[in-house]
Design an enzyme around this catalytic site. Sequence first.
Site, PDB file in Angstrom:
ATOM      1  N   TRP A 115      16.772   6.072  -9.485  1.00  0.00           N
ATOM      2  CA  TRP A 115      15.403   5.994  -9.999  1.00  0.00           C
ATOM      3  C   TRP A 115      14.674   7.327  -9.923  1.00  0.00           C
ATOM      4  O   TRP A 115      13.953   7.707 -10.848  1.00  0.00           O
ATOM      5  CB  TRP A 115      14.628   4.887  -9.294  1.00  0.00           C
ATOM      6  N   ASP A 203       7.208   6.807  -5.047  1.00  0.00           N
ATOM      7  CA  ASP A 203       7.580   5.533  -5.650  1.00  0.00           C
ATOM      8  C   ASP A 203       7.997   4.588  -4.516  1.00  0.00           C
ATOM      9  O   ASP A 203       9.025   4.793  -3.872  1.00  0.00           O
ATOM     10  CB  ASP A 203       8.738   5.753  -6.630  1.00  0.00           C
ATOM     11  N   LYS A 228       9.433  -6.904  -6.442  1.00  0.00           N
ATOM     12  CA  LYS A 228      10.446  -6.868  -5.387  1.00  0.00           C
ATOM     13  C   LYS A 228      10.017  -7.698  -4.183  1.00  0.00           C
ATOM     14  O   LYS A 228      10.776  -8.521  -3.691  1.00  0.00           O
ATOM     15  CB  LYS A 228      10.703  -5.422  -4.941  1.00  0.00           C
TER      16      LYS A 228
END
Length: 400
Positions: A115, A203, A228
């Site tokens: 990511w 992030d 999540k």
Amino acid sequence: MDRQQVVNFGAGPSALPTSVLEKAAKGLLNYNDNGIGLVELSHRSKDFAKLNDDLESIIRTQLDVPSTHHILFTQGGGSGQFSSVVMNLLARHTLLHPDLKPEERVMDYIVTGSWSKKAYEEANRLAGGKAVANLVVDARRTSKDGKSFDNVPQPSEWKLSPAANTAFIYYCENETVDGVQFSDSSFPHHLLENSFNPPLVADYSSSFMSRPIPRIADHALIFAGAQKNIGPSGLTILIVRNDVLVDVDAAYKLGANPVPLTMAYKTLADSKSLYNTPPMFAMYVSLLVLQDIQAKGGLGPLEEVNRQKQAILYDVLEGYEEKGILKLKVQKGSRSWMNVTFEFVDKQVEKTFLESAESKGLKQLKGHRSVGGIRVSLYNAITEEQVKSLISVLHASLGA
């Protein structure tokens, strides 16, 4: 198979508490005894304004977010923020340093997994000749095989840009695909403790609200997709320091790239996240989840539960690794609490394990398609008992 017989170990969208989903289902039909469901309400209504305020308040309280930071709600997920971060932070830096040459204006990226790599690639794409994306470190270079993401490199390996030239420093706290996470000591803030600290961007998508965020006030921006640990997909949560809320149109006049108003942090802040219709249902479910966490004592007790879950699983996996049955994909000290990744030496054993787990209602255990193997996601809604059930299936599959 009913819901009580299934455990969702998927990496996202994640498992959510059944009690919360049942309450959310009622809100879909009749929210706050209005006679209409939440998704039918106007986002300008008093009911939704209160929900918006309550969600902001509970995040601020549980994470101890300082008054110097806004909490904002938007859409587009973490991937949307790969773009928004670049546009907003370059606009800010242009306002502060309008005379810098394009090759002198730098965005620093710490790449520790799939990511952060995607974020770095997006920064390169959006720089548009106005700035340079600097690869501070690529964790593949310090991996065991020289090509995988299996560690967070030591700070001595990092090559940060000169502070005054740096528009921001970017890292991903937990890499969902690879199972790499910054350790308990978190980001090495000592590297930035000088007279001019570039904005620190993080992030936190796959670890948000799983435990406290160390030195949250030292971050200029934290973003996280909700899907999540706290809600369904569609909602992105931003924690943004006041100085990042800049006039992007003024920056454009000085040479920065234009920023769409819906992606400008100042627009979101000025409108209290209501410039356009936000992801209302995702916000509602997230509020219910956070209220459930609060009722159980908050992030302190939750951190201990999450610590215990990953500890008992890694302990078992390390035992099998010593016996040569499987390989943990991430080096010690960089292993994720949220996404445990490993692979069996014998692919037939892997097949047997997955089939056995599926028959017992333990679902979504296959690793990301880009890396394969097994990935066990231990998000907040996964209980210690469910982890022990997984371990029992693992033992049985191996004849132990």
